[in-house]
Design a protein around this motif. Structure first.
Motif, short mmCIF file in Angstrom:
data_model
loop_
_atom_site.label_atom_id
_atom_site.label_comp_id
_atom_site.label_asym_id
_atom_site.label_seq_id
_atom_site.Cartn_x
_atom_site.Cartn_y
_atom_site.Cartn_z
N ASP A 178 0.88 -1.17 0.00
CA ASP A 178 0.00 0.00 0.00
C ASP A 178 0.92 1.23 0.00
N SER A 179 1.48 1.49 -1.15
CA SER A 179 2.55 2.51 -1.26
C SER A 179 2.10 3.91 -0.88
N ALA A 180 0.80 4.18 -0.96
CA ALA A 180 0.31 5.52 -0.62
C ALA A 180 -0.36 5.56 0.75
N GLY A 181 -0.38 4.44 1.45
CA GLY A 181 -1.04 4.41 2.76
C GLY A 181 -2.50 4.78 2.66
N THR A 182 -3.18 4.23 1.66
CA THR A 182 -4.57 4.65 1.40
C THR A 182 -5.61 3.60 1.79
N LEU A 183 -5.17 2.37 2.01
CA LEU A 183 -6.15 1.30 2.30
C LEU A 183 -6.67 1.40 3.74
N LEU A 184 -7.91 1.00 3.90
CA LEU A 184 -8.52 0.90 5.23
C LEU A 184 -8.38 -0.56 5.69
N PRO A 185 -8.52 -0.82 6.99
CA PRO A 185 -8.32 -2.20 7.45
C PRO A 185 -9.21 -3.23 6.73
N ASN A 186 -10.48 -2.90 6.51
CA ASN A 186 -11.35 -3.90 5.83
C ASN A 186 -10.93 -4.12 4.38
N HIS A 212 1.75 1.85 4.59
CA HIS A 212 2.27 3.20 4.86
C HIS A 212 1.26 3.92 5.74
N ASP A 213 1.73 4.95 6.44
CA ASP A 213 0.94 5.50 7.55
C ASP A 213 0.26 6.83 7.24
N ASN A 214 -0.07 7.07 5.99
CA ASN A 214 -0.63 8.37 5.63
C ASN A 214 -1.94 8.68 6.33
N LEU A 215 -2.73 7.65 6.62
CA LEU A 215 -4.00 7.87 7.32
C LEU A 215 -3.91 7.42 8.79
N ALA A 244 4.72 9.33 4.65
CA ALA A 244 4.31 9.36 6.06
C ALA A 244 4.92 8.23 6.87
N GLY A 245 5.75 7.43 6.24
CA GLY A 245 6.40 6.32 6.96
C GLY A 245 5.53 5.07 6.97
N ASN A 246 5.98 4.10 7.76
CA ASN A 246 5.36 2.77 7.75
C ASN A 246 4.81 2.43 9.14
N LEU A 290 -1.15 13.40 4.30
CA LEU A 290 -2.55 13.03 4.54
C LEU A 290 -3.33 13.00 3.22
N SER A 291 -3.11 13.98 2.39
CA SER A 291 -3.82 14.01 1.09
C SER A 291 -3.37 12.83 0.22
N PHE A 292 -2.09 12.46 0.32
CA PHE A 292 -1.61 11.29 -0.44
C PHE A 292 -2.40 10.05 -0.01
N GLY A 293 -2.53 9.91 1.30
CA GLY A 293 -3.21 8.72 1.83
C GLY A 293 -4.69 8.72 1.48
N TYR A 294 -5.31 9.88 1.58
CA TYR A 294 -6.74 9.98 1.28
C TYR A 294 -7.00 9.60 -0.18
N ALA A 295 -6.13 10.11 -1.06
CA ALA A 295 -6.40 9.95 -2.50
C ALA A 295 -5.79 8.70 -3.12
N GLY A 296 -4.77 8.14 -2.48
CA GLY A 296 -4.05 7.02 -3.09
C GLY A 296 -3.00 7.54 -4.06
N PHE A 297 -2.17 8.45 -3.57
CA PHE A 297 -1.16 9.12 -4.40
C PHE A 297 0.23 8.72 -3.95
N HIS A 298 1.06 8.25 -4.87
CA HIS A 298 2.43 7.86 -4.51
C HIS A 298 3.33 9.10 -4.44
N SER A 299 4.07 9.21 -3.34
CA SER A 299 4.87 10.42 -3.11
C SER A 299 5.92 10.67 -4.19
N ALA A 300 6.30 9.63 -4.93
CA ALA A 300 7.33 9.80 -5.96
C ALA A 300 6.87 10.75 -7.07
#
Ligand SMILES: CC[C@H](O)CC(=O)C(=O)O
Length: 346
Positions: A178-186, A212-215, A244-246, A290-300
């Motif tokens: 989950d490179s953008a930290g966008t997935l929820l647990p479910n 990743h820990d964006n959210l 946002a790290g891991n 946070l926006s990366f994680g919300y949207a599913g955006f890779h920081s690269a």
């Protein structure tokens, strides 16, 4: 209650934590881990009960040699120093087919590498291109993981189909990144279940998860992955990693212990994290994550966003969100420029 406890106890050795501080974390310290850092962190992690770790340049083998992003040391120096420091720890490196080549794998093996993590993006073309390196590394006796990056950009079923192709190259495990930290647990569970279903009864191939820990959900998603039957979970001391790290290793081991899994001594790991990562960790935290994680955006891809946002006087966060509504896997400067232009009313 009793049967639940028993089930958890029985499962306690069925998955492994892989600490990726020295690899993903290298992105957060400008690739400046020293040989001394490497030795200290390897020894500390091993003392804390961790048995697998990934080290080296954040972009994998060959990156210092073939890209403009230079690490402080060569691949060989990192692997050799980790090898000397480790007693039984399995030492692995990342590998991108767009950067590394077979000679990098050979040199890494000579220095004592145990496992290689080949990282295609979540599309069939890259999976197939990575396949020849998976086969090569297997033929040389390495344990091989295929880490599918930006997994969220495809559905769980599509990812499972990609895993099936990867399996044919002989990989030992597929790691869902989950490179953008966008997935929820479910959602994390859905990916693991789809993967396990696809593999049911026909292979010993394992499944892992890299959060990743964006959210601020990296630990929660990692626990969900364990619950869904993941065989490997990635984490970093203090969560030190790209963007946002891991999932923080010391927190994850504590949380796992609370639910009955003994995967390391979280007090020792916490001390190691404080001693060797404490100061470095804060450098990796950026509010845009946070926006990366919300949207599913890779920081690269962020440099392209920054440029377009500046050119069109936009809030970069809004541009990230709007861009990801259209595409999340293969972003180009033109595509982002077009979105920015439209948003600004030009
Ligand atoms: C380029 C490797 C990349 O950082 C792998 C990774 O950790 C991820 O996609 O999350």
């Amino acid at each position: 209650m009793t049967s639940n406890r028993k089930r958890r106890k029985d499962m306690s050795n069925n998955f492994e934590l892989i600490d990726v501080t020295l690899r993903d974390g290298s992105n957060a310290v400008n690739y400046q881990f020293s040989v001394e850092d490497t030795e200290n962190i390897v020894k500390g992690l091993e003392k804390g009960g961790i048995r697998w770790m990934e080290i080296g340049h954040g972009l994998g083998l060959g990156a210092t040699e073939r890209t403009a992003i230079k690490a402080l040391h060569s691949d060989e120096e990192y692997i050799a120093s980790a090898r000397i420091a480790a007693k039984e720890m399995k030492i692995g490196c990342f590998f991108l087919h767009t950067i590394g080549d077979k000679s990098d794998i050979d040199k890494a093996i000579d220095c004592g590498l145990d496992f290689l993590r080949v990282g295609p993006n979540a599309n069939m073309e890259e999976i197939r291109e990575s396949g020849k390196y998976i086969e090569y590394a297997k033929s040389k006796g390495l344990i091989v993981h295929c880490c599918i990056r930006k997994a969220y950009a495809v559905t769980p079923d599509e990812l499972a189909r990609q895993a099936k192709v990867v399996q044919a190259y002989g990989t030992d495990a597929v790691i869902i990144m989950d490179s953008a930290g966008t997935l929820l647990p479910n959602q994390t569970k859905e990916y693991i279940y789809a993967m396990k279903d696809q593999m049911r009864g026909c292979t010993a191939m394992k499944v892992g998860y890299h959060a990743h820990d964006n959210l601020s959900l990296a630990v929660a998603c990692s626990l969900a992955a364990v619950e869904a039957g993941a065989d490997y979970i990635d984490s970093c001391l203090k969560g030190l990693g790209r963007s946002a790290g891991n999932a923080p290793t010391e927190i994850l081991t504590a949380a796992l212990k609370r639910i009955g899994y003994d995967k390391g001594d979280f007090l020792i790991l916490q001390d190691i994290a404080e001693e060797y990562i404490g100061r470095k960790a804060s450098e990796s935290l950026e509010s845009i994550s946070l926006s990366f994680g919300y949207a599913g955006f890779h920081s690269a891809f962020y440099e392209m966003i920054e440029k377009a946002a500046k050119d069109y006087h936009l809030d970069p966060r809004a541009l990230v969100l709007e861009t990801c509504r259209r595409e999340r896997l293969n972003l180009t400067e033109k595509m982002i420029g077009d979105v920015a232009k439209k948003m600004s009313g030009f």
